[in-house]
Design a protein around this motif. Sequence first.
Motif, PDB file in Angstrom:
ATOM      1  N   GLU A  50      36.877  61.922  50.684  1.00 40.44           N
ATOM      2  CA  GLU A  50      37.495  61.311  49.643  1.00 40.44           C
ATOM      3  C   GLU A  50      38.582  60.434  50.488  1.00 40.44           C
ATOM      4  O   GLU A  50      38.732  59.285  49.965  1.00 40.44           O
ATOM      5  N   VAL A  51      39.350  60.671  51.349  1.00 36.26           N
ATOM      6  CA  VAL A  51      40.343  59.899  52.412  1.00 36.26           C
ATOM      7  C   VAL A  51      39.331  58.843  53.122  1.00 36.26           C
ATOM      8  O   VAL A  51      39.679  57.572  53.250  1.00 36.26           O
ATOM      9  N   GLY A  52      38.014  59.097  53.528  1.00 37.07           N
ATOM     10  CA  GLY A  52      37.311  58.094  53.951  1.00 37.07           C
ATOM     11  C   GLY A  52      36.767  56.887  53.231  1.00 37.07           C
ATOM     12  O   GLY A  52      37.094  55.848  53.505  1.00 37.07           O
ATOM     13  N   THR A  53      36.545  57.384  51.961  1.00 31.30           N
ATOM     14  CA  THR A  53      36.223  56.433  50.822  1.00 31.30           C
ATOM     15  C   THR A  53      37.394  55.518  50.481  1.00 31.30           C
ATOM     16  O   THR A  53      37.479  54.325  50.311  1.00 31.30           O
ATOM     17  N   ALA A  54      38.780  56.377  50.511  1.00 29.84           N
ATOM     18  CA  ALA A  54      39.969  55.540  50.253  1.00 29.84           C
ATOM     19  C   ALA A  54      40.161  54.472  51.120  1.00 29.84           C
ATOM     20  O   ALA A  54      40.465  53.320  50.854  1.00 29.84           O
ATOM     21  N   MET A  55      40.108  54.747  52.298  1.00 27.52           N
ATOM     22  CA  MET A  55      40.319  53.951  53.706  1.00 27.52           C
ATOM     23  C   MET A  55      39.345  52.906  53.809  1.00 27.52           C
ATOM     24  O   MET A  55      39.731  51.834  54.042  1.00 27.52           O
ATOM     25  N   ALA A  56      38.057  53.112  53.406  1.00 28.12           N
ATOM     26  CA  ALA A  56      37.216  52.101  53.502  1.00 28.12           C
ATOM     27  C   ALA A  56      37.409  50.934  52.455  1.00 28.12           C
ATOM     28  O   ALA A  56      37.266  49.857  52.714  1.00 28.12           O
ATOM     29  N   GLU A  57      37.517  51.549  51.286  1.00 32.53           N
ATOM     30  CA  GLU A  57      37.804  50.721  50.388  1.00 32.53           C
ATOM     31  C   GLU A  57      39.172  49.616  50.561  1.00 32.53           C
ATOM     32  O   GLU A  57      38.919  48.531  50.270  1.00 32.53           O
TER      33      GLU A  57
END
Length: 436
Positions: A50-57
């Motif tokens: 979830e944190v990975g996705t938020a960072m990537a976005e």
Amino acid sequence: MPTSPLSRSEKSRRTTDSPISYFIQKALETPSLISFAAGLVDEGSLPVSEVGTAMAELVADPTAARAALQYGSTQGLPKLREQLLQLVCVADGVRPSDVSLSVEDVCITTGSQQLLYLLGEVLFDPGDIVIAEAPSYFVYHSLLQSHGAKVLSVPMDEHGMKMDELESLLERLRRSGELSRVKVIYTVDYFQNPTGLTLARDRRSKLVELARRYSTNHRILILEDAAYRELRFSGADLPSVKRFDPTNEFVVYTSTFSKPCAPGLKTGYAIMPPDVMEPLLHLKGSHDFGSANLMQFVASRLLASGAYASHLEELREVYCRKRDLMLEALDAEFGDFPGVSWTIPAGGLYVWLTLDGIDTGPNGSLVQAGLDAGVLYVPGEFGHVPDENGRVPTNECRLCFGVATTEQIPEGIRRLRRACDTISRMSKTKKVKAEV
Ligand SMILES: Cc1ncc(COP(=O)(O)O)c(C=O)c1O
């Protein structure tokens, strides 16, 4: 060796290392130990993707990424403040305007711990008084010691802080002329650290009523530390104490992303009266002029995408299972142990174990016997302040089921029982020897 001694401030001299440091160090040094000590969260369910996705976005959007990598404001990201105000108000079943709140009353902090500290800086002079539950969050006690404030405690029962006892204490302080030193009533009102107990609904409104009634010369604030509120796994959510402060005068509400999401974000938040916010922001300006902006952008995305809410659902299941495992193991291992009792928390990370006749204190026999058996707990004594005779209860343990794995929990409780048996045998031998 330096040639001349350091001249330290009084505050620095009053501030000591946290009593739990030794226990954290022990756990790190001895990987075979099962630690129920530090209040760490479950490793396996940390929201990595979830944190990975938020960072990537975030980094995929250069404008947002630049804003996130720039300094933010002292009070915190307006969008995140708005989201958190909504989160708390929805949980409380009110609109912000019903309880005189707006986004201006919300502040983002570097963990809720920073709020606890800064509020202390706003309010306390040495000798001031804080009223807290007995036992209470011991890191807060250390912080108060640093500010030179004194803790007076109020006993709890299974419904949290006892309001009749609080009222008697306030009345005694009024009669002795010490009410003027009382600045704060502190409560960890959901699944308390350390006992796992929750303040009952009717006591929440009563608490505000008492603070209001005894605020004769100055306002006595309630500091509502709701760090564990969202980690509920049985029963319905209870309204916050803040909910019963419709004029936004008496309650400072603080919570955090640490327990329901990830401590590594080190992002907390608070809702408070305007005349508390202003001096607090001045102090926060001197401390850091704003908490890490990048983390605030990430937290805001987690809330907006729904990832935070679904992660919470998962976490509740994880901790519910761990709590059940701990309670089942306590039943199996300690069911026949004389004078034993434990709390049954409806959420959070802690079970509070009372073992009559066993010294659970940091210098008592159970800590060492536990280490020998391969298990670690936090001595309950850390959560207490000495009574007028200088005494604290020494037969309690805080057991955290957050970080131990599902395999470790039953094994850790078995080891704890073994350690208790060792002590009981030792004390019987001593008694026999004494009789001989
Ligand atoms: C009751 C309570 N309040 C505040 C905190 C501080 O947490 P953080 O600064 O990570 O938000 C903790 C951490 O364990 C806690 O147990």
